[in-house]
Design a protein around this motif. Structure first.
Motif, short mmCIF file in Angstrom:
data_model
loop_
_atom_site.label_atom_id
_atom_site.label_comp_id
_atom_site.label_asym_id
_atom_site.label_seq_id
_atom_site.Cartn_x
_atom_site.Cartn_y
_atom_site.Cartn_z
N MET A 178 7.22 26.24 80.74
CA MET A 178 6.65 27.53 80.35
C MET A 178 6.67 27.70 78.68
O MET A 178 5.84 27.98 78.17
CB MET A 178 7.33 28.71 80.76
N ASN A 195 4.08 25.60 77.01
CA ASN A 195 2.85 26.31 77.33
C ASN A 195 2.69 27.25 76.16
O ASN A 195 1.96 27.34 75.43
CB ASN A 195 2.73 26.91 78.68
N TYR A 196 3.82 28.19 75.89
CA TYR A 196 3.62 29.15 74.60
C TYR A 196 3.43 28.36 73.39
O TYR A 196 2.98 28.93 72.67
CB TYR A 196 4.96 29.94 75.01
N LYS A 233 2.55 25.71 72.55
CA LYS A 233 1.21 24.81 72.46
C LYS A 233 0.20 26.17 72.12
O LYS A 233 -0.47 25.81 70.96
CB LYS A 233 0.52 24.39 73.82
N ILE A 234 0.11 27.18 72.80
CA ILE A 234 -0.78 28.17 72.64
C ILE A 234 -0.63 28.88 71.18
O ILE A 234 -1.55 28.90 70.30
CB ILE A 234 -0.66 29.49 73.65
N ARG A 267 -1.65 26.17 68.60
CA ARG A 267 -3.19 26.04 68.55
C ARG A 267 -3.94 26.99 67.79
O ARG A 267 -4.76 27.06 67.36
CB ARG A 267 -3.60 25.91 70.07
N ASN A 268 -3.27 28.47 68.32
CA ASN A 268 -3.90 29.67 67.45
C ASN A 268 -3.82 29.63 66.15
O ASN A 268 -4.79 30.13 65.48
CB ASN A 268 -2.95 30.92 68.12
N LYS A 306 -6.35 27.54 64.79
CA LYS A 306 -7.67 27.73 65.17
C LYS A 306 -8.18 28.78 64.13
O LYS A 306 -9.31 28.90 63.50
CB LYS A 306 -7.99 28.35 66.52
N GLU A 338 -6.95 36.40 77.03
CA GLU A 338 -5.99 35.51 77.76
C GLU A 338 -4.88 36.30 78.32
O GLU A 338 -4.25 35.83 79.49
CB GLU A 338 -5.36 35.06 76.38
N GLN A 375 6.14 35.72 75.72
CA GLN A 375 5.30 35.23 75.08
C GLN A 375 4.95 35.61 73.30
O GLN A 375 5.00 34.63 72.53
CB GLN A 375 3.96 34.71 75.77
N LEU A 419 -11.43 31.30 81.52
CA LEU A 419 -10.43 30.52 81.33
C LEU A 419 -9.93 30.79 80.17
O LEU A 419 -10.38 31.62 79.16
CB LEU A 419 -10.85 28.97 81.29
N ILE A 420 -8.54 30.24 80.02
CA ILE A 420 -7.80 30.56 78.65
C ILE A 420 -8.29 29.48 77.82
O ILE A 420 -8.03 28.26 77.85
CB ILE A 420 -6.38 30.48 78.88
N ASP A 421 -9.02 30.10 76.47
CA ASP A 421 -9.71 29.13 75.38
C ASP A 421 -8.61 28.28 74.94
O ASP A 421 -9.07 27.10 74.55
CB ASP A 421 -10.41 29.87 74.55
N ASP A 422 -7.58 28.47 74.51
CA ASP A 422 -6.66 27.88 73.79
C ASP A 422 -5.72 26.83 74.70
O ASP A 422 -5.09 25.96 74.34
CB ASP A 422 -5.90 28.56 73.02
N LEU A 423 -6.12 26.59 76.04
CA LEU A 423 -5.45 25.63 76.81
C LEU A 423 -6.58 24.66 77.54
O LEU A 423 -7.58 24.96 77.73
CB LEU A 423 -4.79 26.24 78.00
N GLU A 457 -3.83 22.46 81.33
CA GLU A 457 -2.93 23.39 81.28
C GLU A 457 -3.38 24.66 81.77
O GLU A 457 -2.41 25.54 82.42
CB GLU A 457 -2.65 23.75 79.82
N GLU A 480 -2.42 24.72 85.32
CA GLU A 480 -0.99 24.75 85.39
C GLU A 480 -0.13 26.20 85.50
O GLU A 480 0.58 26.45 85.98
CB GLU A 480 -0.31 23.89 84.35
N LEU A 494 3.24 27.78 86.79
CA LEU A 494 4.28 28.11 85.87
C LEU A 494 4.75 29.74 86.34
O LEU A 494 6.00 29.97 86.09
CB LEU A 494 3.74 28.14 84.41
N ARG A 516 4.72 20.62 90.35
CA ARG A 516 3.43 21.26 89.59
C ARG A 516 2.46 20.06 89.17
O ARG A 516 1.40 20.12 89.59
CB ARG A 516 4.24 21.61 88.32
#
Lengths: 781, 220
Positions: free
Chosen positions: A1, A4-5, A7-8, A11-12, A15, A311, A328, B94-98, B102, B105, B109, B118
Motif C-alpha cells: 500500500m 503504491n502511495y 509511486k503515485i 509520479r504526480n 507530471k 482518483e 494517502q 482507471l487511475i491515470d497515474d498507475l 497497479e 492491484e 490492497l 495479490r
C-alpha cells in the motif's frame, strides 16, 4: 500500500512539474527562513548554559529605589561577595569579576593594548566551566602574580612555545599558570586573560573593603535547594546594614538569563546584549512565515484537487475507506515537506553567511553536535506536512464517488475556507510589512534627530596620561584641528549614582544622577549651549575643584528655582553650581535625558577633538604622529563620535535588516499562493468570461471583474493586520525614550503596496483569461 | 439477492424538488443478467449508483441478501461494497497515474490481500483478459477497448457477486464493444450477477431481462 502511495506521489510530482515547483519552492523557502531563525534563536538561548553549574549560579543585581523609579545596576558594592559567603551557608561560593581593555600587555618583545583583561576571585574556574588546556583550574589563580590566558592569547604572545611559567607584564610581572580553551561565543563573559582580584587593591587603588565603591559584578553559587528569593532578601539586609542610607536592594539574576534579560546600567559586553523580546519576535516571525508557506501549500493542493478527484472516486469504489484516502494525501504532503526540507537545507547553507554577516554570529548547520537541531528539522517537516496536508486530505477524502462520476462534476473547492486562508496569509504579510516600515522609520528618526550637540567630525582618543597641555598645544598648530577638550565623551554607557545632597533638598528624596568630566573647551568642541550662568573657564582656577555645571534635567529633578550659586554635596566634595547647560542626549535615545552633573576634568586621560571636514585623512595622520611624540609604548587608537553613537542602534539596525529580508520572503511566498489561487479561480470562471465576452464585455472590464474580488480580500487582510501590527510595533517602540508616532501613512502605504503586489500577481491570469477567444471556452459545452 | 421497496430519490435545490427515481420496486435474483434502459434523464444511472451503494435513496428500503442496506453505516456500506460489488463505467475511470498492473492491484490492497496472493491474482487477471503485454503501461497509452478490458478486470478481481456496468460500451467502437459484452456474458455464465445500463438494443440482447425507466418510474 505504502509503495503504491509513494509511486503515485512521485509520479504526480513529475507530471505536474510547474505546480510541484511552486508548491515546493514556497515550502522550501518558508522552511529555510524558519530554520535560519531557529538557529539564531537557539544560539541566543544557549548563552552561558555550557557551565556545569549554570543552574546554580546567579548574578547579584542592585536595585536602586529612587523617588520616581527603580534603576538596575549590574554592579554591587566591592565587599558584598565575601560577606555573603561567610554569613549564609546556602551560598557555596562567590566571584567578583571585572574586565578591562586598553592596558598595555607585554611579553618578551611583543606588546599589545587590545587584550581583554579580566580580574576575578581565585575560585573563578571552580564556579565557571572554562576548560583548561594546561594548568589546574583549582589552583591557577591562587598565587597573587598568576595569570591564566586563552589559547589565542598564548599563540599571539608565545607562538608555538609552551606558555606555562612564562612571564607576562601588565604593570607588574605575572606568571602564566594556565591556558584555557578560547571562550565560546555564547558566553556573556569574555576575556583573553585573567588575574586574581587582589591585584586591583595593590596596583589599581581599588579598596575591596569599601562598601561605597561599586565596581564589580558579583556572582554567587547557591545550593540546589535554596531559594534565590530568600537569599536576595538576606543580601538586601546586609546592604542595609552596611549602607544605611542607600536605597539599594538586590535581586538574583540566574546566569542563564544574563544574555537575554539584562537591561541594566553599567553592564558588561553591552554591544552583544540579546533581548528576550527579539527572541520572541523572531520565533513568531519564523512560525508566521512557515504558516504562510503551509497555507500556500494547502491552497495550491486544494485548487488542484479536481485533478485528483477521479482518483479518489476510483479508490473509494475499489474499497478505500475515508481514512485510507486521508492517510494517502497526508503521506503525500509529508513526503513533499521532506523533499522541501532538503531544498530548504541547501538554501540555509547558502544563506547562512548572509545571516552571520548581519548578526555577527557564527552559526552553522552542524547536526552531529546538535541533536536539538536534527529533531527540530524533523519536527518542522513533519508538522508542515501534516498541517499543510490536513485540509486538502480532509477535503479530497470527502468526495462522494457518485458525484465525481457524473459528467458535470466540477470541484467545489472554492470554499470560503480558502479565501479565509488567503486573507490570513496576507494579513500576516502585511503585519511584517508594517513592522519593517516602523523599524525603518524609527531608525531614520534616530539618525536624524537633533541630539543637542554636534557629533560630526568629532573624534575621541586616550592620552595615556601624557602631558595634556603640551599635547594640546602641539595639536592645535594644525589648522584642521578646530578644538580640543579634555573630557569624557557623550554617548558612553550611563553610570549613575545616588546620594546627592543639595540646598533645599527634602530629606529622603533621592535622585539618580550621572556625572561627567569636562573642561572649558567642551562647550565649543561639541557646540553646546548654556541656558543660565556660565561654563567652566580658565579665568576661574577654582572651577577645577569647587564648581559644577548641571543640565536642565538635573535642575528639574532637584526642583530648584534659581540653580546658579546653589551648593551641591556628594560624599567628600562640596561644590557650587555655576551654570545650567541646555539638555542634550548624552546617551542613546533608548533612554530619556537624565540629570547630569559636569565636573571639571583634572589629569583626565581622555580627549575629544573637533576636526575640519576638509583633509580628514591628513589630519588623522598628523594626529597620530603628534600623539606618538608624547606616548611611547602604545599604538594610537581613536573613534569617531558619530560612529560610536551609531553603535547604540546596532541591534535595531540588524533586526531591521533581518526583518526586511524575511518580509520580502513572506511577500514572495504569499504571492506564489495568490498566483496559484488566481489561476484556479480564473479557470473556474472561464465559461462565465466566455459568455460575457460573447455578450460584448471589453477586455478591461473582464480584468476589472477578476481583480475586484482579490482587491476585496486584500482590503480585509489589511483591516485584520492593522490593529495587530499597531500593537506589536508600539510595544517595540517602547524600547525608545524618543520615538515616532505610528502615522496613518504607514498603514495606507502598506495597504497600497500589498494591493499593487497582489494585483500584479493576479493580473497575469486575469489578462490571460480576458484576451482568450470565447469560442475556445464555450465549445466543449 | 437484491430487493428494492418503494425507493425514491430526489434532489432539492432551493424550493424545487427534482425526482430522479419514484417508488421503485425491484427484485434481482442471483445469477441474473439484467439491463436497465431508458432515455437520458430517466434515472438509470441513479438507480445503478443506489444499487452499488455509492448513493443513498431519499426513502425506501434496499435489501442486499439479508442486509438492510438503508440501515447500514458508511463504514459497513464500504465493507459490503468492497467485498461484493464491482463497477464498470462508460469512461473506464482507471487511475491515470498507475500502470495497468497497479490499477488491478489497488482493490486487493484495500482488501488487505497478502503480497503473494495479490501477485497471483493480478497475473491471473492479466492472463484472462489478455493484457499481459500491457501490464506496465499507463491507461493513456492504451486504446479505449483495452482500457475497458482493464476496468472490467479490475471490477472482477475481488470475485464480486454483483457487477454494475454504466454504459460500458458507450465510448467504444463496435468490435471493442462486442468483445466487452462477450466478457460480461462469460462472467454471467460463471455465476456473477450483472446489471447494466445501456442505450443499445444490441447490448440489451445479451441480458435476459430488461427494465425500462421513464422519468424515474419503472414502465412495462
Amino acid at each position: 500500500m505504502f509503495k503504491n502511495y509513494l509511486k503515485i506521489a512521485l509520479r504526480n510530482i513529475k507530471k505536474y512539474k510547474g505546480y510541484s515547483f511552486i508548491n515546493m519552492a514556497g515550502l522550501a523557502v518558508g522552511m529555510a527562513c524558519c530554520i535560519l531563525l531557529f538557529l539564531w534563536v537557539q544560539d541566543e538561548l544557549s548563552y552561558d548554559r555550557f557551565h556545569e553549574n549554570a543552574d546554580e549560579i546567579y548574578r547579584v543585581i542592585s536595585e536602586i529605589h529612587t523617588a520616581d523609579k527603580i534603576t538596575h545596576n549590574a554592579r554591587t558594592p566591592n565587599p558584598l561577595g565575601p560577606v555573603v559567603k561567610e554569613k549564609y551557608p546556602e551560598v557555596i561560593d562567590f566571584i567578583r569579576y571585572q574586565g578591562f581593555v586598553g592596558w598595555l600587555v607585554q611579553a618578551g618583545d611583543k606588546s599589545f593594548i587590545n587584550d581583554n583583561l579580566g580580574t576575578a576571585d581565585p575560585s573563578f574556574f571552580e564556579m565557571f566551566t572554562f576548560p583548561f588546556l594546561k594548568g589546574d583550574p583549582k589552583t591557577a589563580l591562587s598565587e597573587r602574580y598568576s595569570i591564566v590566558i586563552s589559547e589565542n592569547m598564548a599563540k599571539k604572545y608565545f607562538g608555538h612555545e609552551d606558555p606555562m611559567g612564562k612571564i607576562i607584564r601588565i604593570g607588574k610581572d605575572f606568571k602564566v599558570t594556565g591556558v584555557i580553551r578560547n571562550i565560546p561565543e555564547n558566553s556573556h563573559l569574555h576575556f583573553d586573560c585573567i588575574i586574581p582580584i587582589i591585584n586591583m587593591e595593590y596596583h589599581w587603588e581599588t579598596d575591596l573593603k569599601d562598601w561605597e565603591d561599586i565596581r564589580f559584578y558579583t556572582y554567587i553559587q547557591l545550593h540546589k535547594k535554596s531559594s534565590p528569593e530568600d537569599v536576595s532578601e538576606k543580601i538586601s539586609g546586609i546592604i542595609k546594614e552596611h549602607l544605611p542610607k542607600s536605597p539599594t536592594k538586590v535581586y538574583l539574576q540566574p546566569l542563564t538569563d544574563v544574555h537575554l534579560r539584562s537591561d541594566f546600567e553599567a553592564d558588561l559586553d553591552n554591544y552583544n546584549q540579546g533581548s528576550m523580546a527579539y527572541v520572541f519576535i523572531f520565533t513568531m516571525t519564523a512560525l508566521g512565515i512557515l504558516l504562510i508557506a503551509c497555507i500556500n501549500f494547502m491552497n495550491l493542493s486544494t485548487a488542484r484537487s479536481a485533478n485528483r478527484a477521479k482518483e479518489v472516486g476510483m479508490r473509494k469504489i475499489a474499497g478505500a475507506q475515508r481514512m485510507d484516502i486521508i492517510k494517502q494525501f497526508l503521506g503525500e504532503s509529508i513526503l513533499l515537506a521532506f523533499i522541501a526540507l532538503i531544498f530548504a537545507l541547501l538554501l540555509v547553507e547558502l544563506l547562512l553567511p548572509l545571516l552571520n554577516g548581519l548578526s555577527g554570529k557564527h552559526l552553522d548547520l552542524d547536526f552531529s553536535g546538535n541533536i536539538q537541531l536534527l529533531l527540530g528539522l524533523i519536527a518542522i517537516a513533519l508538522l508542515t506536512g501534516l498541517f499543510s496536508g490536513s485540509y486538502p486530505s480532509l477535503f479530497l477524502s470527502s468526495y462522494q464517488p457518485v458525484n465525481i462520476m457524473k459528467k458535470d462534476f466540477s470541484s467545489r473547492a472554492s470554499g470560503s475556507l480558502r479565501k479565509i486562508l488567503v486573507v490570513f496569509q496576507f494579513a500576516l504579510t502585511i503585519i511584517l510589512l508594517i513592522g519593517t516600515m516602523v523599524i525603518y522609520s524609527q531608525l531614520n528618526y534616530i539618525q536624524n534627530r537633533d541630539l543637542g550637540f554636534d557629533k560630526d567630525h568629532v573624534l575621541e582618543f586616550w592620552t595615556a596620561h601624557a602631558d595634556y597641555e603640551a599635547l594640546k598645544n602641539e595639536l592645535l598648530k594644525n589648522p584642521n584641528i578646530l578644538s580640543i577638550a579634555n573630557s569624557e565623551t557623550p554617548g558612553r554607557e550611563p553610570w549613575g549614582a545616588t546620594g546627592l545632597d543639595w540646598d533645599g533638598k527634602i530629606a529622603g528624596e533621592e535622585i539618580r544622577f550621572y556625572s561627567t568630566m569636562a573642561d572649558p573647551d567642551y562647550l565649543e568642541t561639541l557646540n553646546l549651549e548654556m541656558v543660565e550662568g556660565r561654563f567652566f573657564s580658565k579665568e576661574f582656577p577654582t572651577d577645577v575643584t569647587q564648581a559644577v555645571v548641571v543640565n536642565e534635567a538635573a535642575v528639574r529633578a532637584m526642583g530648584m528655582e534659581s540653580p546658579v550659586g546653589k551648593r551641591l554635596r556628594f560624599r567628600e566634595w562640596e561644590v557650587t553650581i555655576i551654570g545650567v547647560i541646555k539638555d542634550f542626549h548624552q546617551t542613546s535615545l533608548h533612554n530619556p535625558i537624565e540629570p547630569l552633573v559636569f565636573r571639571h576634568s583634572y589629569d583626565f586621560p581622555h580627549v575629544l577633538a573637533k576636526i575640519s571636514s576638509k583633509n580628514v585623512p591628513e589630519t588623522l595622520v598628523f594626529l597620530e604622529k603628534t600623539w606618538k611624540k608624547f606616548v611611547k609604548h602604545y599604538p594610537f587608537t581613536y573613534e569617531f563620535l558619530d560612529e560610536k553613537i551609531d553603535n547604540f542602534y546596532k541591534t535595531e539596525r540588524t533586526i531591521g535588516k533581518v526583518f526586511q529580508y524575511f518580509t520580502s520572503v513572506a511577500i514572495l511566498i504569499a504571492c506564489l499562493g495568490l498566483f496559484g489561487l488566481a489561476s484556479f479561480m480564473t479557470e473556474r470562471r472561464t465559461k462565465e468570461i466566455g459568455i460575457r465576452k460573447v455578450l460584448g464585455a471589453k477586455v478591461s472590464g473582464i480584468i476589472l471583474l477578476l481583480s475586484r474580488e482579490f482587491t476585496k480580500w486584500i482590503l480585509i487582510a489589511n483591516i485584520i493586520a492593522w490593529p495587530v501590527a499597531y500593537l506589536v510595533a508600539n510595544e517595540w517602540l517602547q524600547n525608545f525614550a524618543y520615538r515616532i508616532n505610528i502615522g496613518l501613512e504607514i498603514f495606507i502605504f502598506s495597504a497600497a503596496l500589498a494591493l499593487v503586489i497582489a494585483i500584479l500577481t493576479v493580473s497575469y491570469q486575469a489578462i490571460k483569461a480576458a484576451i482568450a477567444n470565447p469560442v475556445d471556452s464555450l465549445r466543449y459545452e | 439477492m437484491i430487493k428494492l421497496v418503494d425507493i425514491t430519490k430526489y434532489y432539492s435545490s432551493g424550493y424545487v424538488k427534482t425526482f430522479a427515481l419514484r417508488d421503485i420496486n425491484l427484485e434481482v435474483k442471483e445469477g441474473e443478467f439484467m439491463t436497465v434502459m431508458g432515455p437520458s434523464g430517466a434515472g438509470k444511472s441513479t438507480l445503478l449508483y443506489i444499487l452499488g451503494m455509492l448513493d443513498t435513496p431519499s426513502s425506501g428500503e434496499y435489501h442486499f441478501f439479508d442486509q438492510k442496506v438503508h440501515r447500514l453505516s458508511e463504514k459497513q456500506l464500504s465493507e459490503l461494497h468492497k467485498n461484493h460489488i464491482g463497477f464498470v463505467f462508460q469512461s473506464y475511470h482507471l487511475i491515470d497515474d498507475l500502470t495497468v498492473y497497479e490499477n488491478l492491484e489497488t482493490p486487493l490492497l484495500y482488501k488487505k490481500v497478502k503480497g503473494a496472493e495479490r501477485k497471483s491474482k493480478v497475473a491471473e487477471m492479466l492472463d484472462r483478459f489478455q493484457v499481459v503485454a500491457k501490464k506496465d503501461l499507463f491507461p493513456n497509452q492504451l486504446s479505449g477497448g483495452q482500457q475497458q478490458k482493464v476496468a472490467v478486470a479490475r471490477a472482477v478481481i475481488t470475485n464480486p457477486k454483483l457487477i454494475l456496468a454504466d454504459e460500458p460500451t458507450g465510448n467504444l467502437n463496435t468490435k471493442e464493444g462486442q468483445e466487452i459484452m462477450e466478457l460480461f456474458k462469460e462472467l454471467n455464465e460463471e455465476g456473477t450477477t450483472i446489471i447494466q445500463v445501456t442505450h443499445s438494443e444490441k447490448n440489451a440482447s445479451y441480458g435476459r431481462r430488461i427494465v425500462n425507466l421513464l422519468d424515474g418510474w419503472i414502465v412495462d
